[in-house]
Design a protein around this motif. Structure first.
Motif, PDB file in Angstrom:
ATOM      1  N   UNK A  81       0.944  -1.097  -0.182  1.00 39.98           N
ATOM      2  CA  UNK A  81      -0.060   0.121  -0.138  1.00 39.98           C
ATOM      3  C   UNK A  81       0.757   1.235   0.016  1.00 39.98           C
ATOM      4  N   UNK A  82       0.490   2.056  -0.848  1.00 41.01           N
ATOM      5  CA  UNK A  82       1.234   3.522  -0.619  1.00 41.01           C
ATOM      6  C   UNK A  82       0.119   4.803  -0.430  1.00 41.01           C
ATOM      7  N   UNK A  83      -1.257   4.420  -0.024  1.00 38.09           N
ATOM      8  CA  UNK A  83      -2.042   5.347   0.503  1.00 38.09           C
ATOM      9  C   UNK A  83      -2.876   4.960   1.453  1.00 38.09           C
ATOM     10  N   UNK A  84      -3.182   5.671   2.435  1.00 37.28           N
ATOM     11  CA  UNK A  84      -3.994   5.333   3.600  1.00 37.28           C
ATOM     12  C   UNK A  84      -5.604   5.285   3.060  1.00 37.28           C
ATOM     13  N   UNK A  85      -6.338   4.581   3.604  1.00 36.28           N
ATOM     14  CA  UNK A  85      -7.761   4.571   3.446  1.00 36.28           C
ATOM     15  C   UNK A  85      -8.555   5.958   3.829  1.00 36.28           C
ATOM     16  N   UNK A  86      -7.896   6.565   4.833  1.00 32.50           N
ATOM     17  CA  UNK A  86      -8.624   8.088   5.044  1.00 32.50           C
ATOM     18  C   UNK A  86      -8.037   8.952   4.487  1.00 32.50           C
ATOM     19  N   UNK A  87      -6.980   8.729   3.736  1.00 34.56           N
ATOM     20  CA  UNK A  87      -6.145   9.711   2.907  1.00 34.56           C
ATOM     21  C   UNK A  87      -5.462  10.750   3.871  1.00 34.56           C
ATOM     22  N   UNK A 136       5.039   4.078  -0.252  1.00 36.09           N
ATOM     23  CA  UNK A 136       5.085   2.625  -0.027  1.00 36.09           C
ATOM     24  C   UNK A 136       6.377   2.009   0.582  1.00 36.09           C
ATOM     25  N   UNK A 137       6.745   0.918   0.019  1.00 32.27           N
ATOM     26  CA  UNK A 137       7.742   0.043   0.859  1.00 32.27           C
ATOM     27  C   UNK A 137       9.102   0.411   1.014  1.00 32.27           C
ATOM     28  N   UNK A 138       9.666   0.535   2.050  1.00 29.78           N
ATOM     29  CA  UNK A 138      11.055   0.925   1.855  1.00 29.78           C
ATOM     30  C   UNK A 138      11.914  -0.262   2.572  1.00 29.78           C
ATOM     31  N   UNK A 139      12.631  -0.915   1.679  1.00 32.33           N
ATOM     32  CA  UNK A 139      13.262  -2.276   2.296  1.00 32.33           C
ATOM     33  C   UNK A 139      14.777  -2.459   1.880  1.00 32.33           C
ATOM     34  N   UNK A 158       0.820   0.530   4.338  1.00 34.58           N
ATOM     35  CA  UNK A 158       1.277   2.014   3.701  1.00 34.58           C
ATOM     36  C   UNK A 158       2.779   2.274   4.764  1.00 34.58           C
ATOM     37  N   UNK A 159       3.511   2.629   3.946  1.00 36.15           N
ATOM     38  CA  UNK A 159       5.095   3.298   4.364  1.00 36.15           C
ATOM     39  C   UNK A 159       5.485   2.149   5.405  1.00 36.15           C
TER      40      UNK A 159
END
Length: 403
Positions: free
Chosen positions: A284-290, A312-315, A329-330
């Motif tokens: 996910x790169x966006x929260x459901x509540x924006x 989004x993802x930092x690995x 997200x994040x």
């Protein structure tokens, strides 16, 4: 023969901590932003003999090649080079420096003097320079960096043009008169759709774009990387050397030697080296509540506020995600993590963790990690050296602070 000037790309401890987990295994100047690394941008503008001043445990692999009292040009490794800042740096005389409100940008003098003064300098520049301060700056600054690198690397009439099987949407040339699509020697692009309305597309040496792939610029596919059949790749994205990419990817940077070869979504993300994302994995790169995003910060040892809506993802290096893995997200994943199972893990997974959201996590045994890492690297003709092992041992010893 004229002796090359010595240039040292240095990391402040603040920069190192704010850019973990990616800075665990490399100097910041070796981050890939755009088509090439931050170091390679400086080498273009200021030729010289380059070395690094970074965290002590990384010094064995990335040594400094300057004596304590030898004059050199020291440049902060997190700064994104361009022609203007490079000219200012080159004009420095012995004992002079440049600093913005974030800290030291460049210094000409001796290493011994730098050690004393680097953390105690007043800003003397009219505006702040562009830096990679936080991990999310990598994907935020990547679209502009691709365009800048493209103008430096590509020459009018250079490279191959796409063949008749490829559909190109947009102008044949950039506003600078360069070809909008650049294909290096040995690269293969067949039956793909390339949209260059928003920026150019760079296909590196011996890279492959398979049939049915849809690409939008600005985009960089570095040498020996593959984009697989039917992939959907959006602009602002860079794949470093020796990557295999499939599915849907948007505004992301993969440093190199990492795979996301199957369906699944990755957006506004950064992957280090030797990572693997399993089939059907989604981030996910966006929260459901924006709402604005919070992300784990190693320096704070907690989650920091950002002004971002998309992240989004930092690995970190050598981390793996099994099939159908889902990421919040994040999510920040450390070095040497093995994640599998269903459900959403917490948005920070410390280095050398093994497990799943439903079953919990245990420590990865360092010997088992070394064996897996060595096996993966041998497949690409590389070897896990004793120096690499020393680095991972140091990271392993520090990982417990965050568990």
């Amino acid at each position: 023969m004229e002796q090359k000037q010595k240039v040292v790309l240095f990391d402040s401890h603040k920069s190192y901590e704010n850019l973990l987990p990616l800075s665990y295994t490399r100097p910041v100047a070796n981050f890939r932003v755009g088509i090439v690394t931050l170091r390679e941008k400086w080498e273009y503008y200021i030729p010289g003999e380059y070395s690094f001043l970074t965290e002590g445990y990384l010094g064995e692999k990335f040594p400094i090649r300057v004596d304590e009292d030898e004059e050199a040009l020291f440049i902060s490794g997190d700064v994104i080079a361009d022609g203007e800042i490079a000219e200012s740096v080159k004009s420095l005389s012995a004992g002079e420096y440049l600093a913005d409100t974030y800290g030291l940008v460049a210094w000409r003098g001796s290493l011994s003097e730098l050690r004393v003064r680097k953390d105690d300098v007043a800003a003397n520049m009219g505006s702040d320079v562009r830096r990679i301060k936080y991990v999310f700056d990598i994907f935020l600054k990547n679209p502009e960096a691709i365009a800048e690198d493209y103008r430096r690397l590509v020459r009018p009439g250079a490279g191959r043009r796409p063949d008749s099987t490829v559909t190109v949407i947009g102008p044949e040339t950039t506003p600078d008169g360069l070809p909008s699509v650049y294909i290096e020697d040995g690269a293969s692009v067949e039956c793909a759709v390339l949209n260059v309305k928003d920026g150019p597309i760079y296909i590196g040496k011996d890279a492959t774009v398979m049939e049915g792939a849809c690409l939008r610029g600005p985009l960089a596919l570095c040498e020996h990387s593959f984009i697989r059949m039917g992939a959907r790749i959006y602009g602002g994205t860079t794949f470093g050397p020796f990557c295999k990419i499939g599915g849907e990817v948007d505004n992301s940077v993969v440093f190199g030697y990492s795979n996301k070869a199957h369906d699944g979504y990755l957006g506004n993300a950064v992957l280090g080296e030797w990572c693997n994302i399993g089939a059907g994995a989604n981030s996910s790169n966006l929260k459901n509540d924006y709402s604005k995003i919070r992300i784990w910060n190693y320096a704070l040892k907690s989650f920091m506020r950002t002004d971002l809506q998309f992240c989004g993802l930092i690995m970190g290096d050598h981390s793996k995600a099994g099939i159908n893995t889902t990421f919040n997200t994040a999510t920040v994943v450390g070095v040497g993590v093995n994640l599998h199972g269903t459900g959403f893990p917490r948005p920070f997974i410390p280095s050398f963790s093994n497990g799943s959201p439903e079953g919990g996590f245990v420590d990865v045994q360092i010997d088992k990690f070394m064996l897996t890492a060595g096996t993966v690297m041998v497949r690409r003709g590389l070897v896990l050296t004793d120096v690499d092992r020393h680095i991972f041992e140091r990271i392993y010893a520090s990982a417990s602070r965050f568990k």
